[in-house]
Scaffold this motif. Structure first.
Motif, PDB file in Angstrom:
ATOM      1  N   GLY A   1       0.824  -1.196   0.000  1.00 29.64           N
ATOM      2  CA  GLY A   1       0.000   0.000   0.000  1.00 29.64           C
ATOM      3  C   GLY A   1       0.860   1.248   0.000  1.00 29.64           C
ATOM      4  N   ALA A   2       0.247   2.389  -0.304  1.00 34.18           N
ATOM      5  CA  ALA A   2       0.993   3.652  -0.312  1.00 34.18           C
ATOM      6  C   ALA A   2       0.060   4.811  -0.026  1.00 34.18           C
ATOM      7  N   LEU A   3       0.569   5.793   0.699  1.00 35.17           N
ATOM      8  CA  LEU A   3      -0.080   7.088   0.880  1.00 35.17           C
ATOM      9  C   LEU A   3       0.844   8.119   0.242  1.00 35.17           C
ATOM     10  N   PHE A   4       0.296   9.007  -0.566  1.00 34.84           N
ATOM     11  CA  PHE A   4       1.177   9.917  -1.300  1.00 34.84           C
ATOM     12  C   PHE A   4       0.620  11.332  -1.333  1.00 34.84           C
ATOM     13  N   ALA A   5       1.517  12.266  -1.597  1.00 35.05           N
ATOM     14  CA  ALA A   5       1.158  13.664  -1.835  1.00 35.05           C
ATOM     15  C   ALA A   5       2.070  14.173  -2.952  1.00 35.05           C
ATOM     16  N   ASP A   6       1.472  14.798  -3.959  1.00 33.77           N
ATOM     17  CA  ASP A   6       2.210  15.342  -5.100  1.00 33.77           C
ATOM     18  C   ASP A   6       1.943  16.840  -5.200  1.00 33.77           C
ATOM     19  N   ALA A   7       2.956  17.595  -5.550  1.00 26.29           N
ATOM     20  CA  ALA A   7       2.805  19.036  -5.727  1.00 26.29           C
ATOM     21  C   ALA A   7       3.614  19.474  -6.938  1.00 26.29           C
TER      22      ALA A   7
ATOM     23  N   ASP B   1       0.604  29.045  -7.323  1.00 27.57           N
ATOM     24  CA  ASP B   1      -0.098  28.253  -8.327  1.00 27.57           C
ATOM     25  C   ASP B   1       0.355  26.799  -8.356  1.00 27.57           C
ATOM     26  N   ILE B   2       1.187  26.423  -7.405  1.00 30.03           N
ATOM     27  CA  ILE B   2       1.584  25.013  -7.319  1.00 30.03           C
ATOM     28  C   ILE B   2       0.375  24.187  -6.882  1.00 30.03           C
ATOM     29  N   ALA B   3       0.012  23.211  -7.685  1.00 29.24           N
ATOM     30  CA  ALA B   3      -1.138  22.347  -7.389  1.00 29.24           C
ATOM     31  C   ALA B   3      -0.715  21.220  -6.463  1.00 29.24           C
ATOM     32  N   ILE B   4      -1.619  20.807  -5.597  1.00 24.73           N
ATOM     33  CA  ILE B   4      -1.341  19.732  -4.646  1.00 24.73           C
ATOM     34  C   ILE B   4      -2.384  18.642  -4.816  1.00 24.73           C
ATOM     35  N   GLY B   5      -1.917  17.424  -4.958  1.00 24.59           N
ATOM     36  CA  GLY B   5      -2.789  16.258  -5.004  1.00 24.59           C
ATOM     37  C   GLY B   5      -2.345  15.256  -3.958  1.00 24.59           C
ATOM     38  N   SER B   6      -3.267  14.509  -3.427  1.00 28.80           N
ATOM     39  CA  SER B   6      -2.929  13.485  -2.435  1.00 28.80           C
ATOM     40  C   SER B   6      -3.839  12.294  -2.644  1.00 28.80           C
ATOM     41  N   GLY B   7      -3.462  11.180  -2.075  1.00 29.97           N
ATOM     42  CA  GLY B   7      -4.289   9.993  -2.249  1.00 29.97           C
ATOM     43  C   GLY B   7      -3.619   8.751  -1.719  1.00 29.97           C
ATOM     44  N   PHE B   8      -4.095   7.607  -2.169  1.00 34.92           N
ATOM     45  CA  PHE B   8      -3.563   6.326  -1.724  1.00 34.92           C
ATOM     46  C   PHE B   8      -3.500   5.372  -2.910  1.00 34.92           C
ATOM     47  N   GLY B   9      -2.727   4.333  -2.753  1.00 28.62           N
ATOM     48  CA  GLY B   9      -2.563   3.400  -3.862  1.00 28.62           C
ATOM     49  C   GLY B   9      -2.273   1.995  -3.384  1.00 28.62           C
ATOM     50  N   LEU B  10      -2.394   1.056  -4.311  1.00 26.30           N
ATOM     51  CA  LEU B  10      -2.068  -0.343  -4.076  1.00 26.30           C
ATOM     52  C   LEU B  10      -1.041  -0.775  -5.117  1.00 26.30           C
ATOM     53  N   ARG B  11      -0.107  -1.616  -4.690  1.00 26.33           N
ATOM     54  CA  ARG B  11       0.900  -2.170  -5.603  1.00 26.33           C
ATOM     55  C   ARG B  11       0.966  -3.675  -5.389  1.00 26.33           C
ATOM     56  N   TYR B  12       1.056  -4.414  -6.486  1.00 28.69           N
ATOM     57  CA  TYR B  12       1.225  -5.864  -6.378  1.00 28.69           C
ATOM     58  C   TYR B  12       2.569  -6.223  -6.976  1.00 28.69           C
ATOM     59  N   ASP B  13       3.424  -6.796  -6.154  1.00 26.87           N
ATOM     60  CA  ASP B  13       4.802  -7.082  -6.551  1.00 26.87           C
ATOM     61  C   ASP B  13       4.889  -8.459  -7.193  1.00 26.87           C
ATOM     62  N   LEU B  14       5.208  -8.483  -8.494  1.00 24.22           N
ATOM     63  CA  LEU B  14       5.390  -9.738  -9.229  1.00 24.22           C
ATOM     64  C   LEU B  14       6.863 -10.093  -9.364  1.00 24.22           C
ATOM     65  N   SER B  15       7.708  -9.529  -8.527  1.00 25.26           N
ATOM     66  CA  SER B  15       9.165  -9.745  -8.509  1.00 25.26           C
ATOM     67  C   SER B  15       9.853  -9.053  -9.669  1.00 25.26           C
ATOM     68  N   PHE B  16       9.464  -9.401 -10.922  1.00 25.07           N
ATOM     69  CA  PHE B  16      10.133  -8.792 -12.068  1.00 25.07           C
ATOM     70  C   PHE B  16       9.549  -7.439 -12.411  1.00 25.07           C
ATOM     71  N   PHE B  17       8.345  -7.123 -11.990  1.00 24.28           N
ATOM     72  CA  PHE B  17       7.813  -5.772 -12.082  1.00 24.28           C
ATOM     73  C   PHE B  17       6.646  -5.630 -11.109  1.00 24.28           C
ATOM     74  N   VAL B  18       6.230  -4.380 -10.915  1.00 21.16           N
ATOM     75  CA  VAL B  18       5.169  -4.063  -9.955  1.00 21.16           C
ATOM     76  C   VAL B  18       3.989  -3.455 -10.700  1.00 21.16           C
ATOM     77  N   ILE B  19       2.784  -3.976 -10.454  1.00 21.49           N
ATOM     78  CA  ILE B  19       1.560  -3.389 -10.998  1.00 21.49           C
ATOM     79  C   ILE B  19       1.046  -2.381  -9.968  1.00 21.49           C
ATOM     80  N   ARG B  20       0.715  -1.189 -10.450  1.00 25.55           N
ATOM     81  CA  ARG B  20       0.408  -0.101  -9.517  1.00 25.55           C
ATOM     82  C   ARG B  20      -0.925   0.575  -9.859  1.00 25.55           C
ATOM     83  N   PHE B  21      -1.735   0.806  -8.824  1.00 27.45           N
ATOM     84  CA  PHE B  21      -2.963   1.585  -8.937  1.00 27.45           C
ATOM     85  C   PHE B  21      -2.904   2.704  -7.897  1.00 27.45           C
ATOM     86  N   ASP B  22      -3.137   3.941  -8.356  1.00 26.32           N
ATOM     87  CA  ASP B  22      -3.141   5.088  -7.452  1.00 26.32           C
ATOM     88  C   ASP B  22      -4.418   5.887  -7.658  1.00 26.32           C
ATOM     89  N   LEU B  23      -5.032   6.285  -6.568  1.00 25.45           N
ATOM     90  CA  LEU B  23      -6.226   7.121  -6.624  1.00 25.45           C
ATOM     91  C   LEU B  23      -5.871   8.489  -6.055  1.00 25.45           C
TER      92      LEU B  23
END
Length: 853
Positions: A766-772, A797-819
């Protein structure tokens, strides 16, 4: 609606069922579930992760304080086969009835189905068995705690534990540690039997990690062993190993102090049935023999070809197919020099980087020709890869332009093309994709297509007419890359042809550092369908059409007298021309006149062909050691200059300028700008599979001379799965303009991101994030105040977004969903910027591959 309600009800029931599970369901009578470990050091509680890591038993993992995996395990039937068979053992008539209905074979197979068997396997695998307190493991934990503190200088440490029963079948363990005072290092003496080693040690004694006054740490002594060994083996002492080093500690008549005696014995070896010792020798390289076509399975082959070049001996079982210099440039082991491990490692790394050999083997043997036995022969065994290799790849991709893309590529690699260890790669690729952001009049799912051909020629040296060894020595593993490419896009807006070519030099100044210098990087972009502009950029068309409905008086420009929509392209071009030439009632001071002018300037910019000839330098540095390293930083920077050389040539040859007072090459205005970027990424490992990561980015491209704007392909955009995740790609900015265009871009960008990553369940993270961040126009031909950056006040005028996401680790790559949720939107009115769109209706779901940074 009914289906949704059913799913919600089912989810609630499952949640209630899991919460109602008995955590001690599978704890045997007389045993206790470990619920907590407590450690106190000198009567003070500690939370240090490294200390808790010494314990053999830890409580079951939790998610938000709840033992989810334990309860999932408790839901599982541990013996589903027996349970299934018991149904029929107790009721044989039931088995006969089902066998008549389905057949006996199908009834038996039903017991292996997901409902009877698979779901329990899933629960057992996903879940976690209860951690039951084991006295044997607790005793081992006490020993490990003592060892840990002993290894850190607490020689008189005491450790005990008590088991505190909380309730039925549950208990916690309390560990109590008393360290007393730590031991400090006092005097340091040496007893080195071999005089030459004694002299070598004294020369680097100031670098020792064992210093008087330091607290004793076993790790310091191990590191000192490795330091000494590395120094000796890099200065000719071939047979030296860390086990020849020992440390004697003397604590007699000392109060919490220890004298240290460094002992290095002579070299010992076995001769027949007896052991012998003698002083260590320093060895020189007497010969370097290189076997250019060695095969591990060809021991009986005979050498048929040989070359001696610059004191290197090259041998071939067949005719040598390489220019000697191409191989010897990669060899750092040279005749007459002392043996050095570092040169062996560097040689192996360089040879491996050539990509024309399998992993090389380097061996040393005593030169029997030397009666003093102080010489070594270095033997380098090279096994060539196949000269020709063909490869194909199939990719399913997601990007800021394509929601989904399917790509197929084929490549042919030719090694040792000119007998100088060069590699040539010819690749062809094709891609079809789907994008909801692009014009799609026929409503086709695959509305994007692209194909291309690329050629890459790599030289394992700096390919330049003068020497560069003093600036970029071969120890930096330099290479030269020449690339040529062609790509054609169809159904992507204006459709494009893209011709590219580059001459690049690459090297590694230090370990984990990379540098790249593009002497030239040329790109020619030709728009194939510029008349389709207003079909693609619908926002621009809608704005122009709205003005046209009011001010257009030419009936040939619109479709009918009722709607009066401007016809693409005759109507839009005709009306725009009338406005800008004064053939309408609009005057230059009118706001709508400025809007039409701005729309036309953007249309001309995005439909004109681009020619870019740039020179750039890129540098990156990282402390990341491997894929599992979660405590590192990465710094990247780039500076690029385009068009400067062409302008100098144009001025020197007195080329005439066009009507816009700009120079042209092949009847095409070339771009001139300077661009620089800084990118910094930092990860902190918070242990227990928790990571905090941040990224900062700044980029700016300033047009000058022959240009008053930056080409679209070199500009910046904001939003998307790897940027500010609360906005779609190209839908944020510039500034507070509100993303009025379809594809919003600008020539300056600022971005910050922070993300807390944690484990949820097994491979699910899981992940909690903030982007600006945002983009702005600066020092170009854009005059809109909302889109431009003039001073530090525009940082509001710097925009701020925040949210949460899920990642599934397949070892060779990670599938990621962020809201992502729009937390601060600078496009809104000043008093409505914070949390006005913080809801699911305005959220953005991002899909990505691997982590965003």
């Amino acid at each position: 609606m009914k289906k949704i309600s059913t799913k919600i009800a089912a989810f609630i029931l499952i949640a209630i069922f899991i919460c109602a599970c008995n955590a001690v369901k599978r704890v045997p009578e007389g045993k206790h579930l470990l619920t907590k470990n407590e450690i106190s050091v000198n009567n003070k509680a500690t939370k240090e992760e490294i200390i808790f890591n010494q314990l053999y038993q830890k409580p079951n993992s939790t998610f938000l304080g709840y033992r989810l995996r334990l309860n999932l395990y408790n839901l599982a039937n541990l013996n589903p086969d027996s349970t299934y068979q018991a149904k029929f053992t107790n009721n044989p008539e039931k088995y006969e009835r089902q066998s008549r209905l389905l057949s006996a074979k199908q009834v038996d197979r039903l017991g292996k189905s997901f409902f009877y068997h698979g779901i329990h396997d899933f629960l057992k695998k996903t879940g976690e068995p209860p951690i039951i307190i084991d006295k044997t493991k607790t005793d081992k934990s006490i020993l490990r705690l003592k060892y840990y503190y002993f290894n850190n200088g607490f020689f008189n440490v005491k450790a005990t534990y008590t088991i505190d029963t909380l309730k039925t079948k549950k208990a916690k363990i309390k560990y109590a540690i008393t360290t007393l005072e730590p031991y400090l290092l006092d005097s340091l003496r040496t007893s080195i039997s071999t005089p030459v080693l004694d002299s070598m040690y004294e020369a680097t004694k100031n670098k020792t990690l064992i210093k008087s006054g330091n607290q004793y740490k076993t790790s310091d002594f191990e590191d000192e062993k490795n330091r000494i060994t590395t120094h000796f083996r890099n200065n000719g002492v071939y047979y030296f190993q860390p086990n020849y080093i020992s440390f004697d500690l003397d604590t007699i008549k000392k109060v919490n102090k220890a004298n240290v005696n460094l002992v290095i014995n002579n070299y010992s070896y076995q001769q027949q049935d007896s052991s012998k010792t003698e002083p260590f020798k320093m060895y020189k390289i007497s010969d370097v023999n290189i076997y250019t076509d060695y095969s591990p399975n060809g021991n009986n082959r005979q050498i048929t070809d040989s070359i001696t070049y610059n004191n290197f001996n090259l041998y071939g079982y067949e005719k040598i197919r390489y220019k000697p210099r191409a191989i010897t440039n990669a060899i750092f082991i040279t005749k007459g020099t002392l043996f050095a491990d570092s040169k062996t490692v560097l040689t192996t790394r360089y040879l491996n980087n050539l990509k024309i050999f399998n992993y090389p083997s380097i061996q040393y043997e005593i030169d029997k020709r030397d009666s003093t036995a102080h010489s070594l022969i270095a033997k380098v065994y090279l096994t060539p890869r196949k000269k020709y290799s063909f490869g194909t790849t199939f990719d399913v991709t997601h990007s800021n332009i394509q929601d989904i893309g399917i790509g197929l590529s084929a490549s042919e690699t030719i090694r040792n093309v000119f007998n100088g260890a060069e590699t040539l790669e010819i690749a062809a690729r094709g891609n079809i994709g789907s994008s909801k952001d692009l014009a799609n009049p026929n409503n086709n799912f695959f509305n994007v297509s692209e194909y291309g051909v690329d050629l890459k020629l790599n030289f394992p040296r700096i390919f330049i007419p003068f020497g560069t060894e003093k600036i970029i020595p071969k120890s930096m593993i330099p290479s030269t890359l020449i690339t040529v490419g062609f790509a054609k896009q169809r159904n992507i807006g204006l459709d494009k042809e893209n011709f590219t070519g580059a001459l690049s030099y690459n090297w590694t100044p230090k370990k984990n550092n990379t540098a790249r210098f593009d002497l030239f990087n040329a790109q020619f972009v030709r728009n194939l369908n510029p008349q389709n502009y207003f079909n693609v950029y619908r926002s621009s068309y809608n704005a122009l059409n709205a003005i046209g409905k009011v001010y257009n008086t030419n009936s040939s420009y619109y479709n009918n007298s009722k709607d009066k929509d401007l016809i693409i392209e005759d109507g839009t071009l005709g009306f725009t021309n009338d406005v800008l030439t004064g053939n309408t009632s609009l005057v230059p001071t009118d706001k709508n006149y400025e809007n039409v002018k701005s729309i036309e300037e953007r249309r001309v910019r995005l439909t004109e062909n681009d020619f870019i000839l740039a020179t750039s330098y890129s540098f990156s540095k990282t402390t990341k050691t491997d894929l599992l390293d979660n405590n590192f930083y990465l710094f990247r920077t780039k500076i690029e200059s385009a068009g400067t050389l062409l302008s100098l040539l144009s001025k020197a040859t007195n080329l005439p300028k066009n009507s816009d007072n700009n120079y042209q090459i092949f009847n095409l205005e070339y771009s001139e700008y300077i661009k620089t970027e800084f990118d910094y990424i930092k990860h902190w490992d918070l242990t227990k599979e928790k990571v905090f990561a941040v990224r900062t980015f700044f980029g700016i491209a300033i047009p000058f001379g022959n240009s008053n704007n930056v080409p679209f392909s070199r500009s910046y955009f904001s939003g998307g799965s790897n940027d500010n995740r609360a906005w779609q790609p190209y839908s944020l900015g510039p500034g507070s303009s509100g993303a009025s265009n379809d594809f919003n871009e600008a020539n300056m960008k600022i971005a910050f991101s922070g993300e807390f990553r944690f484990k949820v369940l097994g491979s699910l993270k899981g992940a909690l994030f903030a982007d600006a961040g945002n983009i702005w126009n600066v020092l170009d031909n854009v005059t809109d105040e909302k889109s431009t950056f003039k001073n530090l006040k525009n940082l509001k005028d710097i925009a701020i977004g925040s949210g949460f996401g899920l990642r599934y680790d397949l070892s060779f790559f990670v599938i990621r969903f962020d809201l992502g949720f729009k937390t601060y939107n600078p496009a809104n009115e000043t008093n409505k910027r914070w949390f006005q769109e913080y809801n699911f209706g305005h959220s953005v779901l991002n899909f990505g591959i691997n982590y965003p940074f």
